[in-house]
Design an enzyme around this catalytic site. Structure first.
Site, short mmCIF file in Angstrom:
data_model
loop_
_atom_site.label_atom_id
_atom_site.label_comp_id
_atom_site.label_asym_id
_atom_site.label_seq_id
_atom_site.Cartn_x
_atom_site.Cartn_y
_atom_site.Cartn_z
CE LYS A 190 1.65 -11.78 2.44
NZ LYS A 190 1.64 -13.20 2.03
N GLY A 223 5.82 -3.09 7.83
CA GLY A 223 4.52 -3.41 7.27
C GLY A 223 4.47 -3.40 5.75
NE ARG A 273 -3.98 -15.34 9.23
CZ ARG A 273 -3.14 -15.28 8.20
NH1 ARG A 273 -2.23 -16.23 8.03
NH2 ARG A 273 -3.18 -14.28 7.35
CG ASP A 308 1.35 -17.86 12.04
OD1 ASP A 308 2.02 -18.78 12.54
OD2 ASP A 308 1.85 -17.01 11.27
CG ASP A 326 -0.18 -16.37 5.06
OD1 ASP A 326 -0.59 -15.37 4.46
OD2 ASP A 326 -0.46 -16.60 6.24
#
Length: 490
Positions: free
Chosen positions: A111, A124, A181, A250, A260
């Site tokens: 990540k 990103g 998800r 999501d 998340d």
């Protein structure tokens, strides 16, 4: 040292519409900041090998280990109630999957390792602060017994990330049962691609809920399994005062794991309307709203599965409604069972839920700390004289003391049966206090000092144990009068 990671990448074998292939994105000076050695061993990996510079480069996205098939996953999602047809992994790369020593298949994902075809103009990258937060909080959640993605490694990239200011860059290597998800199903359903929805449902069933394959309607069984997992998960959040902060579709994993960790935080003073996210101005994802939002998200999943449930849409809707109706009951049962454990009630009584709700109302009015109040009740169950100490945490102790009289009478009607120890395992002494997490982040980002991180991580690894030498970490911060706010880190 030769590093071997036994990848077996089933998701990468799905059709190209499910993901995008990713090339390495170089980091200028990768440096390992933290390796979760215990998790590495669970995964069947050699911790010593993962502490090499070669592994640091991989974790930063600068080249990939043999057998990896780096992909960014496609998905859509409702963000604060508004549907976005294409989101996807904009700053995450799935390196691949491995089957650990425990026989469980897990994803290894990076990540913050650089842009992907789903970055939508973003860089990103991840800044060090959000990476530190996710490492601390996700590992704390696991120690608290809450299903969660896990942090495998934290790596500095040596590069700068531009947000409101210039920040040091970092990458989190995280592990999950999968990264499928609700929004993954929505991505294909929104395009009318029923065959892709079917392919995804079959894959999810085989990976997470194999028993559903033998049901009369596997898709309906899948919906029921996901609903059960989500009900139990959100009940666990509520029982420890956790606020996810951004329960978009999501950000709901169908595996039933917390995923998340962006603008997440824990309650200090109990207030059911608490919102921590800086972008949740309407309170959609407030603490008290989480059970209802989970059901709303599940309804969006059900909409995606309707063509698989029944060719007749009206019949499919009715069948899905029956399954979704069970969510509330499952949540209520899980929450009430958890509250009984927190209150030390060894038997079920008709008034137990009301007793819990009465206490929470008094805590809200009295501005009492959520974690300390319940931990204190455990001490009072062992020694009723300790109830006076718990009362000191209330702005007005009188309503609490009146409630406590009834609670103690109820306890006196039951056999003790190891109550105090049971309450200790239900009521943590240590949570990731928001102020403490911010202090750790500040030390790391501003001074490159990770000693506070190491100390706090060690304390949070044993949340239910008394740690007299670390009592300072159990104390809530003095109120500044300002609401605590968190940010998503993008």
């Amino acid at each position: 040292m030769t590093i071997h990671i036994p990848f077996d990448n089933s998701y990468a074998r799905l059709p190209g519409s499910f993901h995008a292939r990713i090339e390495p994105s170089a980091a200028s000076a990768p440096r390992l900041l933290k390796l979760n050695r215990a998790l590495a061993e669970t995964l069947g990996l050699d911790p010593a090998a993962l502490e090499t510079q070669e592994a640091a480069r991989w974790f930063a996205g600068s080249g990939f280990p043999e057998g990896a098939e780096p992909i960014a996953l496609a998905y859509a999602g409702h963000q604060f109630g508004n549907f976005v047809p294409q989101l996807g992994d904009g700053r995450a790369v799935l390196l691949g999957e491995i089957v650990g020593r425990d026989g469980q298949r897990r994803d290894i994902q990076l990540k913050g390792s650089g842009p992907t075809p789903f970055s939508r103009g973003g860089d990103g990258r991840a800044a060090l602060g959000p990476v530190v937060r996710e490492y601390l909080v996700s590992e704390a959640m696991a120690a608290l017994g809450v299903p969660s993605t896990r942090a495998l490694a934290m790596v500095a990239t040596g590069d700068q990330v531009w947000r409101d200011t210039v920040l040091p860059g970092a990458v989190l290597a995280r592990v999950a049962a999968s990264h499928i998800r609700v929004g993954t199903f929505q991505f294909f359903a929104a395009r009318g691609d029923d065959e892709a929805v079917r392919r995804l449902a079959d894959y999810a069933i085989a990976r997470h809920y194999p028993a559903a394959a033998d049901a009369d309607c596997p898709a309906l069984a899948l919906l029921g399994e996901v609903a059960t997992r989500q009900a139990e998960l959100v009940a666990r959040w509520m029982l420890i005062g956790f606020v996810h902060g951004v329960m978009n579709t999501d950000n709901m994993a169908i595996s039933g794991e917390t995923i998340d960790y962006g603008p997440c935080a824990f309650l200090d003073v109990y207030d059911p309307s608490t919102v921590f996210s800086s972008i949740d101005r309407g309170g959609r994802y407030a603490y008290a709203n989480q059970p209802g939002i989970a059901q709303w998200n599940l309804t969006r999943l059900a909409e995606c599965l309707l063509p698989l449930i029944d060719a007749d849409e009206a019949r499919a809707i009715e069948r899905a409604k029956v399954v979704l109706a069970g969510y509330a009951e499952t949540f209520q049962q899980a929450y009430l069972a958890g509250m009984r454990r927190k209150l030390g009630l060894m038997t079920a009584g008709d008034g137990d839920l009301q007793m819990a709700q009465d206490l929470l109302g008094i805590m809200a009015d009295g501005k009492a700390d959520f974690t300390l109040t319940f931990r204190g009740l455990g001490a009072a169950a062992a020694d009723p004289a300790a109830i006076a100490s718990v009362a000191q945490g209330f702005a007005d102790p009188a309503p609490f003391m009146l409630w406590a009289e009834g609670w103690l009478r109820r306890l006196g009607e039951e056999a003790e049966m190891g109550r105090a120890e049971a309450m200790r395992t239900a009521n943590p002494a240590f949570i990731p206090r928001n102020a403490q997490v911010e202090a750790v982040i500040a030390a790391a980002v501003e001074n490159g000092d990770f000693a506070p991180f190491e100390t706090l991580a060690s304390v949070l690894a044993r949340p239910y144990e008394d740690q007299p030498e670390n009592d300072a970490y159990a104390i809530p911060p003095a109120s500044s009068g300002e609401a605590y706010r968190t940010f998503c880190g993008t």
